[in-house]
Write an enzyme that holds these catalytic residues in place. Structure first.
Site, PDB file in Angstrom:
ATOM      1  CB  SER A  17      -0.981  -0.002   1.167  1.00 42.06           C
ATOM      2  OG  SER A  17      -1.967  -0.979   0.928  1.00 42.06           O
ATOM      3  CE  LYS A  66      -8.357  -6.511   6.343  1.00 42.25           C
ATOM      4  NZ  LYS A  66      -8.743  -7.179   5.106  1.00 42.25           N
ATOM      5  N   GLY A 130     -13.113 -16.565   6.544  1.00 42.41           N
ATOM      6  CA  GLY A 130     -12.432 -15.581   7.387  1.00 42.41           C
ATOM      7  C   GLY A 130     -12.965 -14.181   7.138  1.00 42.41           C
ATOM      8  N   GLY A 131     -12.169 -13.172   7.503  1.00 46.55           N
ATOM      9  CA  GLY A 131     -12.607 -11.789   7.395  1.00 46.55           C
ATOM     10  C   GLY A 131     -12.956 -11.372   5.975  1.00 46.55           C
ATOM     11  NE  ARG A 153      -8.220 -25.028   8.883  1.00 45.79           N
ATOM     12  CZ  ARG A 153      -7.048 -24.490   9.199  1.00 45.79           C
ATOM     13  NH1 ARG A 153      -5.939 -25.149   8.945  1.00 45.79           N
ATOM     14  NH2 ARG A 153      -6.987 -23.286   9.732  1.00 45.79           N
ATOM     15  CB  ILE A 220      -8.982 -12.286  -2.605  1.00 48.88           C
ATOM     16  CG1 ILE A 220      -8.808 -13.098  -1.328  1.00 48.88           C
ATOM     17  CG2 ILE A 220     -10.425 -12.333  -3.080  1.00 48.88           C
ATOM     18  CD1 ILE A 220      -9.558 -12.452  -0.149  1.00 48.88           C
TER      19      ILE A 220
HETATM   20  P1  NAP Z   1      -8.509 -14.828   7.946  1.00 44.12           P
HETATM   21  O1  NAP Z   1      -9.655 -14.073   8.521  1.00 44.12           O
HETATM   22  O2  NAP Z   1      -7.374 -15.215   8.824  1.00 44.12           O
HETATM   23  O3  NAP Z   1      -9.126 -16.174   7.296  1.00 44.12           O
HETATM   24  C1  NAP Z   1      -8.281 -17.188   6.791  1.00 44.12           C
HETATM   25  C2  NAP Z   1      -9.090 -18.259   6.044  1.00 44.12           C
HETATM   26  O4  NAP Z   1      -8.143 -19.196   5.492  1.00 44.12           O
HETATM   27  C3  NAP Z   1     -10.046 -19.077   6.904  1.00 44.12           C
HETATM   28  O5  NAP Z   1     -11.147 -19.487   6.132  1.00 44.12           O
HETATM   29  C4  NAP Z   1      -9.179 -20.286   7.303  1.00 44.12           C
HETATM   30  O6  NAP Z   1      -9.917 -21.438   7.597  1.00 44.12           O
HETATM   31  C5  NAP Z   1      -8.444 -20.518   5.994  1.00 44.12           C
HETATM   32  N1  NAP Z   1      -7.203 -21.243   6.177  1.00 44.12           N
HETATM   33  C6  NAP Z   1      -6.002 -20.737   6.593  1.00 44.12           C
HETATM   34  N2  NAP Z   1      -5.077 -21.718   6.614  1.00 44.12           N
HETATM   35  C7  NAP Z   1      -5.704 -22.861   6.216  1.00 44.12           C
HETATM   36  C8  NAP Z   1      -5.279 -24.217   6.016  1.00 44.12           C
HETATM   37  N3  NAP Z   1      -4.021 -24.594   6.229  1.00 44.12           N
HETATM   38  N4  NAP Z   1      -6.180 -25.108   5.568  1.00 44.12           N
HETATM   39  C9  NAP Z   1      -7.475 -24.741   5.334  1.00 44.12           C
HETATM   40  N5  NAP Z   1      -7.938 -23.471   5.494  1.00 44.12           N
HETATM   41  C10 NAP Z   1      -7.060 -22.548   5.935  1.00 44.12           C
HETATM   42  O7  NAP Z   1      -7.851 -14.059   6.718  1.00 44.12           O
HETATM   43  P2  NAP Z   1      -8.531 -12.961   5.721  1.00 44.12           P
HETATM   44  O8  NAP Z   1      -8.362 -11.612   6.275  1.00 44.12           O
HETATM   45  O9  NAP Z   1      -9.895 -13.434   5.334  1.00 44.12           O
HETATM   46  O10 NAP Z   1      -7.522 -13.049   4.462  1.00 44.12           O
HETATM   47  C11 NAP Z   1      -7.444 -14.238   3.693  1.00 44.12           C
HETATM   48  C12 NAP Z   1      -6.533 -14.031   2.488  1.00 44.12           C
HETATM   49  O11 NAP Z   1      -7.063 -13.001   1.668  1.00 44.12           O
HETATM   50  C13 NAP Z   1      -5.120 -13.592   2.831  1.00 44.12           C
HETATM   51  O12 NAP Z   1      -4.255 -14.298   1.954  1.00 44.12           O
HETATM   52  C14 NAP Z   1      -5.092 -12.114   2.538  1.00 44.12           C
HETATM   53  O13 NAP Z   1      -3.814 -11.658   2.139  1.00 44.12           O
HETATM   54  C15 NAP Z   1      -6.055 -12.060   1.347  1.00 44.12           C
HETATM   55  N6  NAP Z   1      -6.699 -10.724   1.178  1.00 44.12           N
HETATM   56  C16 NAP Z   1      -6.501 -10.070   0.005  1.00 44.12           C
HETATM   57  C17 NAP Z   1      -7.090  -8.826  -0.169  1.00 44.12           C
HETATM   58  C18 NAP Z   1      -6.874  -8.075  -1.468  1.00 44.12           C
HETATM   59  O14 NAP Z   1      -7.099  -6.849  -1.484  1.00 44.12           O
HETATM   60  N7  NAP Z   1      -6.490  -8.716  -2.533  1.00 44.12           N
HETATM   61  C19 NAP Z   1      -7.911  -8.263   0.831  1.00 44.12           C
HETATM   62  C20 NAP Z   1      -8.104  -8.997   2.008  1.00 44.12           C
HETATM   63  C21 NAP Z   1      -7.494 -10.234   2.169  1.00 44.12           C
HETATM   64  P3  NAP Z   1     -10.343 -21.776   9.127  1.00 44.12           P
HETATM   65  O15 NAP Z   1     -11.551 -20.951   9.420  1.00 44.12           O
HETATM   66  O16 NAP Z   1     -10.615 -23.238   9.111  1.00 44.12           O
HETATM   67  O17 NAP Z   1      -9.162 -21.417   9.988  1.00 44.12           O
END
Ligand code: NAP
Length: 277
Positions: A17, A66, A130-131, A153, A220
């Site tokens: 950013s 967040k 997730g978020g 998961r 994403i």
């Molecule tokens: P978060 O709230 O921590 O959620 C993570 C998700 O990934 C959950 O559904 C979790 O499942 C799953 N997960 C993680 N490790 C896993 C594994 N080993 N096996 C199975 N499921 C797994 O994260 P978030 O904020 O939603 O962000 C998620 C991703 O989106 C990140 O890579 C982030 O960089 C990306 N992102 C990109 C943007 C963009 O602007 N492009 C914006 C926001 C986020 P469980 O519930 O089972 O733990």
């Protein structure tokens, strides 16, 4: 005097950013500077108070804060409150107000790349709960007639996400294994887990083997530019999209909110490609 904007997270050194924002300020002659701030978990409240004290007019919030910032803001927009996550904060009349544009930015990018104005009766699969998934699900739930299934998961987390979306009429909660075997049913699959992100680039939440004709697969994640799931989707004939446009649109939206200036997010996309290649 120049304005100061920023982003808080932990870790934050990898954030792109600052690059996107500072380039945009220069190109658009906006007299401002954008700084990344690494904040420890126990210091979130103090950091927010400090930013207000030194007159920071707006900041972005990234992983893992967040949700954590919410009690320390003066106001939170109803949508962000429902999503339980804030990613953009703006100083309005001396108050820090939190917003969440994850879902809107993703949807705008999806529609652009699908060359569509809107979604109608599509079947959509969200991988992850997730978020980011929460924000995307909430945004998609505004379209009453969509089928929006959620696979995660941890099933309890997917069930909780379904509740937040206002109990959307057509939503099934699935395991990742079930989603893998049902993949041919979906027009759009959006991958929102952190699986496949650099350096774990050989991992994927599901294996893509047989997609619906004309399916669109969005991940994403933006680093790497083509995750394993996107590569498999492309090899199976799908149109694909990574997370760069979502990231660029979020940054463009934040500048518009803070300064009232509309900036060209395509320039940010070019910078992202350059930085990540
Ligand atoms: P978060 O709230 O921590 O959620 C993570 C998700 O990934 C959950 O559904 C979790 O499942 C799953 N997960 C993680 N490790 C896993 C594994 N080993 N096996 C199975 N499921 C797994 O994260 P978030 O904020 O939603 O962000 C998620 C991703 O989106 C990140 O890579 C982030 O960089 C990306 N992102 C990109 C943007 C963009 O602007 N492009 C914006 C926001 C986020 P469980 O519930 O089972 O733990």
């Amino acid at each position: 005097m120049s304005e100061l904007f920023g982003i808080i997270g932990n870790p934050i050194a990898h954030s792109l950013s600052p690059l996107l924002q500072n380039e945009a300020y220069q190109l658009n002659e906006i007299d401002a500077y954008f700084q990344a701030f690494h904040v420890e978990h126990e210091d979130v409240e103090t950091a927010i108070k400090g930013m207000k004290a030194i007159g920071i007019k707006g900041f972005m919030v990234t992983v893992p804060y967040k949700a954590k910032v919410i009690p320390f803001l003066d106001e939170v927009d109803a949508i962000a409150l429902k999503k339980g996550a804030v990613n953009i904060v703006q100083l309005i009349d001396g108050k820090y107000v939190g917003y969440n544009f994850d879902g809107e930015a993703w949807l705008q990018g999806l529609l652009e790349d699908m060359n569509r104005q809107s979604l109608h009766e599509e079947s959509i699969l969200i991988l992850g709960a997730g978020g980011a998934a929460l924000s995307i699900y909430h945004t998609l739930s505004q379209y009453g007639e969509l089928r929006i299934d959620i696979a995660n998961r941890t099933i309890e987390r997917a069930n909780a996400l379904k509740e937040v979306g206002g109990d959307h009429k057509y939503t099934n909660v699935l395991s990742l294994e079930e989603a893998e075997s049902m993949q041919y049913q979906y027009d759009v699959i959006v991958q929102t887990t952190s699986i496949g992100m650099w350096p774990d680039i050989d991992q994927s939440p599901i294996h893509i083997t047989k997609l619906k004709k004309d399916a669109f697969v969005s991940d994403i994640i933006y680093n790497p530019a083509e995750t394993k799931i996107l590569k498999q989707a492309r090899q199976n004939g799908a149109r694909t999209q990574n997370g760069m446009k979502m990231l660029a649109l979020q940054n463009a939206l934040s500048i518009e909110k803070w300064t009232g200036r509309k900036v060209n997010y395509q320039q940010m996309m070019a910078s992202l490609h350059k930085a990540l290649s």
